[in-house]
Design a protein around this motif. Structure first.
Motif, PDB file in Angstrom:
ATOM      1  N   ARG A 171      -5.476   7.642  -6.169  1.00  0.00           N
ATOM      2  CA  ARG A 171      -4.161   7.706  -5.530  1.00  0.00           C
ATOM      3  C   ARG A 171      -3.396   6.404  -5.750  1.00  0.00           C
ATOM      4  O   ARG A 171      -3.959   5.375  -6.118  1.00  0.00           O
ATOM      5  CB  ARG A 171      -4.296   7.989  -4.030  1.00  0.00           C
ATOM      6  N   SER A 172      -2.091   6.438  -5.500  1.00  0.00           N
ATOM      7  CA  SER A 172      -1.256   5.245  -5.641  1.00  0.00           C
ATOM      8  C   SER A 172      -1.424   4.338  -4.426  1.00  0.00           C
ATOM      9  O   SER A 172      -1.830   4.793  -3.344  1.00  0.00           O
ATOM     10  CB  SER A 172       0.218   5.647  -5.775  1.00  0.00           C
ATOM     11  N   PHE A 173      -1.089   3.058  -4.611  1.00  0.00           N
ATOM     12  CA  PHE A 173      -1.044   2.169  -3.459  1.00  0.00           C
ATOM     13  C   PHE A 173       0.102   2.614  -2.550  1.00  0.00           C
ATOM     14  O   PHE A 173       1.240   2.754  -3.005  1.00  0.00           O
ATOM     15  CB  PHE A 173      -0.793   0.718  -3.900  1.00  0.00           C
ATOM     16  N   PRO A 174      -0.155   2.840  -1.261  1.00  0.00           N
ATOM     17  CA  PRO A 174       0.928   3.259  -0.364  1.00  0.00           C
ATOM     18  C   PRO A 174       2.005   2.184  -0.245  1.00  0.00           C
ATOM     19  O   PRO A 174       1.711   0.986  -0.239  1.00  0.00           O
ATOM     20  CB  PRO A 174       0.207   3.457   0.985  1.00  0.00           C
TER      21      PRO A 174
ATOM     22  N   HIS B  22       8.619  -1.157   5.785  1.00  0.00           N
ATOM     23  CA  HIS B  22       8.230  -2.486   6.261  1.00  0.00           C
ATOM     24  C   HIS B  22       8.164  -2.460   7.783  1.00  0.00           C
ATOM     25  O   HIS B  22       9.168  -2.217   8.458  1.00  0.00           O
ATOM     26  CB  HIS B  22       9.256  -3.514   5.776  1.00  0.00           C
ATOM     27  N   GLU B  23       6.988  -2.721   8.318  1.00  0.00           N
ATOM     28  CA  GLU B  23       6.782  -2.679   9.762  1.00  0.00           C
ATOM     29  C   GLU B  23       6.285  -4.031  10.264  1.00  0.00           C
ATOM     30  O   GLU B  23       5.290  -4.561   9.757  1.00  0.00           O
ATOM     31  CB  GLU B  23       5.751  -1.606  10.134  1.00  0.00           C
ATOM     32  N   VAL B  24       6.976  -4.592  11.233  1.00  0.00           N
ATOM     33  CA  VAL B  24       6.501  -5.769  11.958  1.00  0.00           C
ATOM     34  C   VAL B  24       6.070  -5.271  13.333  1.00  0.00           C
ATOM     35  O   VAL B  24       6.902  -4.857  14.144  1.00  0.00           O
ATOM     36  CB  VAL B  24       7.591  -6.854  12.083  1.00  0.00           C
ATOM     37  N   ILE B  25       4.774  -5.295  13.580  1.00  0.00           N
ATOM     38  CA  ILE B  25       4.211  -4.703  14.798  1.00  0.00           C
ATOM     39  C   ILE B  25       4.090  -5.769  15.874  1.00  0.00           C
ATOM     40  O   ILE B  25       3.369  -6.752  15.711  1.00  0.00           O
ATOM     41  CB  ILE B  25       2.833  -4.075  14.523  1.00  0.00           C
TER      42      ILE B  25
ATOM     43  N   LEU C   5      -7.325  -0.244   6.459  1.00  0.00           N
ATOM     44  CA  LEU C   5      -8.347   0.779   6.284  1.00  0.00           C
ATOM     45  C   LEU C   5      -7.768   2.169   6.537  1.00  0.00           C
ATOM     46  O   LEU C   5      -8.032   3.112   5.793  1.00  0.00           O
ATOM     47  CB  LEU C   5      -9.531   0.523   7.221  1.00  0.00           C
ATOM     48  N   ALA C   6      -6.957   2.279   7.572  1.00  0.00           N
ATOM     49  CA  ALA C   6      -6.426   3.582   7.959  1.00  0.00           C
ATOM     50  C   ALA C   6      -5.241   4.024   7.116  1.00  0.00           C
ATOM     51  O   ALA C   6      -5.107   5.210   6.792  1.00  0.00           O
ATOM     52  CB  ALA C   6      -6.028   3.558   9.436  1.00  0.00           C
ATOM     53  N   ARG C   7      -4.363   3.085   6.746  1.00  0.00           N
ATOM     54  CA  ARG C   7      -3.108   3.471   6.090  1.00  0.00           C
ATOM     55  C   ARG C   7      -2.908   2.838   4.711  1.00  0.00           C
ATOM     56  O   ARG C   7      -2.135   3.333   3.911  1.00  0.00           O
ATOM     57  CB  ARG C   7      -1.920   3.124   7.000  1.00  0.00           C
ATOM     58  N   GLY C   8      -3.543   1.711   4.440  1.00  0.00           N
ATOM     59  CA  GLY C   8      -3.363   1.059   3.156  1.00  0.00           C
ATOM     60  C   GLY C   8      -2.015   0.368   3.036  1.00  0.00           C
ATOM     61  O   GLY C   8      -1.206   0.360   3.958  1.00  0.00           O
TER      62      GLY C   8
ATOM     63  N   ILE D 222      -3.232  -9.251   1.857  1.00  0.00           N
ATOM     64  CA  ILE D 222      -4.237  -8.336   1.319  1.00  0.00           C
ATOM     65  C   ILE D 222      -3.527  -7.066   0.884  1.00  0.00           C
ATOM     66  O   ILE D 222      -2.605  -6.596   1.559  1.00  0.00           O
ATOM     67  CB  ILE D 222      -5.313  -7.978   2.377  1.00  0.00           C
ATOM     68  N   VAL D 223      -3.960  -6.497  -0.225  1.00  0.00           N
ATOM     69  CA  VAL D 223      -3.412  -5.227  -0.707  1.00  0.00           C
ATOM     70  C   VAL D 223      -4.566  -4.250  -0.890  1.00  0.00           C
ATOM     71  O   VAL D 223      -5.591  -4.600  -1.487  1.00  0.00           O
ATOM     72  CB  VAL D 223      -2.665  -5.403  -2.043  1.00  0.00           C
ATOM     73  N   SER D 224      -4.393  -3.029  -0.389  1.00  0.00           N
ATOM     74  CA  SER D 224      -5.495  -2.073  -0.480  1.00  0.00           C
ATOM     75  C   SER D 224      -4.995  -0.636  -0.433  1.00  0.00           C
ATOM     76  O   SER D 224      -3.966  -0.341   0.165  1.00  0.00           O
ATOM     77  CB  SER D 224      -6.483  -2.296   0.665  1.00  0.00           C
ATOM     78  N   LYS D 225      -5.760   0.223  -1.081  1.00  0.00           N
ATOM     79  CA  LYS D 225      -5.620   1.649  -0.854  1.00  0.00           C
ATOM     80  C   LYS D 225      -6.414   2.004   0.401  1.00  0.00           C
ATOM     81  O   LYS D 225      -7.377   1.307   0.739  1.00  0.00           O
ATOM     82  CB  LYS D 225      -6.131   2.433  -2.067  1.00  0.00           C
ATOM     83  N   PRO D 226      -6.017   3.052   1.128  1.00  0.00           N
ATOM     84  CA  PRO D 226      -6.728   3.389   2.372  1.00  0.00           C
ATOM     85  C   PRO D 226      -8.214   3.657   2.118  1.00  0.00           C
ATOM     86  O   PRO D 226      -8.596   4.173   1.071  1.00  0.00           O
ATOM     87  CB  PRO D 226      -6.016   4.664   2.846  1.00  0.00           C
ATOM     88  N   GLY D 227      -9.013   3.289   3.096  1.00  0.00           N
ATOM     89  CA  GLY D 227     -10.428   3.627   3.066  1.00  0.00           C
ATOM     90  C   GLY D 227     -11.302   2.766   2.190  1.00  0.00           C
ATOM     91  O   GLY D 227     -12.487   3.086   2.003  1.00  0.00           O
TER      92      GLY D 227
END
Length: 360
Positions: free
Chosen positions: A88-91, A127-130, A172-175, A232-237
């Motif tokens: 899959r693509s990077f989200p 873009h989310e600032v939580i 981990l959950a959303r990437g 950090i950059v990641s695909k989910p999971g």
């Protein structure tokens, strides 16, 4: 006729010269670390293995027996809830955290520019600032099916620990991309990997934070090579994140049960619990895990020596390791180049505001 032939010859030479320049400008193929071959099939096999285990607990009606998922080992439950798909693509997510979100009048002016840099360079990203008041609810939502993870997050006694844990949990959950609020995006994420790299063969991007060569390095850093966790950059999971989430969860609940999950009583420092030391260990565990790589008897482990003095990207299985310049440009040491270097992607301002947080 001779003049015509000379013209044709000149054109052929020009074309050959252009093709030579194009070929020589391409970076060489990035080999995996010697002695290791990634086992891509394991990602699908993991899910099949978990599904078979759950089917063994199935009732005669074909339903999972009551409580089956809750008693499975934590890493299996995380694998089941957040499967890893390398293809899959990077989200297109950018995640950041701060005490308040940017719409609040209490959002610090010193972070307006750094926060805006991510939106400006990534117009197609979400873009989310939580804010602190939202983080807890988001983790509770994402990990409702894995309640011990939420219990661990909710039990952490220090804000910096929650901030560390949050980045692993949300990726981990959303990437997507996680980056600290005091980082400035220098180049769009689409330029962080060379064009020749197949994105469907990459699931994780990490940068080097520190590569000290001084004999007293251990007085300044937790590891000889320390991987960056402010970006950090990641695909989910991804398995690295799964391992890190499981590690923090297990250690948190262990100390909670022992009655030492309090400031001044914990048997682990922030660095070795949720911070760069523990994070670096998790990355190296993955690189040396026979579940994900064919490791022959006698093969050398992947260690800091494989990354020290690194000046360009290096691929290990499905992971790209970026040099220190990429996420730490301009620090003036350890071989890091300036912010105008082609490999400089993110500038960290090292605000360190958590150190003076009155809630600590």
């Amino acid at each position: 006729m001779p003049a015509f032939r000379r013209s044709i010859f000149a054109i052929i030479c020009l074309i050959a010269f252009v093709l030579y320049l194009r070929g020589s400008s391409r970076p060489p193929d990035l080999p995996d670390a010697p002695g290791y071959r990634p086992v891509q099939e394991i990602f699908a096999e993991e899910q099949d293995s978990y599904d078979r285990a759950q089917r063994q607990k199935t009732s005669n009606r074909g339903q999972i027996a009551l409580g089956a998922t809750s008693i499975a080992p934590l890493r299996e439950r995380l694998r089941y809830q957040f499967p890893y798909d390398l293809d899959r693509s990077f989200p297109a997510y950018i995640w950041q955290t701060w005490k308040y979100d940017p719409s609040s009048p209490h959002f610090s002016d010193e972070f307006r520019g750094t926060e805006a840099s991510w939106t400006e360079l990534h117009p197609g990203f979400q873009h989310e600032v939580i804010g602190d008041d939202t983080q807890r609810h988001l983790i509770q939502y994402l990990y409702g099916s894995v309640p011990d993870v939420f219990e661990a997050y909710d039990s952490l006694p220090l804000p910096v620990m929650k901030a560390d844990f949050f980045r692993y949990l949300v990726l981990l959950a959303r990437g997507g991309i996680y980056s600290d609020i005091d980082t400035m995006a220098l180049k769009p994420a689409g330029y962080w990997l060379a064009e020749e790299i197949d994105r469907t063969k990459v699931g994780f991007i990490v940068g080097i934070e520190a590569d000290p060569d001084r004999p007293d390095w251990h007085e300044w850093y937790s590891r000889r090579i320390q991987f960056c966790q402010w970006t950090i950059v990641s695909k989910p999971g991804h398995p690295i994140l799964r391992d890190m989430v499981a590690y923090v969860t297990e250690e948190t609940l262990r100390m909670k049960k022992a009655g030492i999950l309090e400031v001044g009583k914990m048997d682990k420092t922030v660095m070795e619990f949720t911070g760069p030391g523990a994070w670096t260990d998790s990355v190296f565990r993955y690189f040396n895990n026979p579940d994900y790589f064919h490791i022959k008897p006698g093969d050398k482990n992947i260690t800091y020596t494989d990354f020290t003095e690194q000046t360009t990207e290096k691929k290990v299985g499905d992971v790209i390791v970026l040099p220190i310049t990429s996420f730490s440009p301009g620090v003036g040491q350890m071989g890091a180049h300036d912010t105008n270097d082609p490999m400089a992607f993110v500038k960290h301002n090292f605000d360190g505001s958590w150190k003076t947080d009155p809630s600590l």
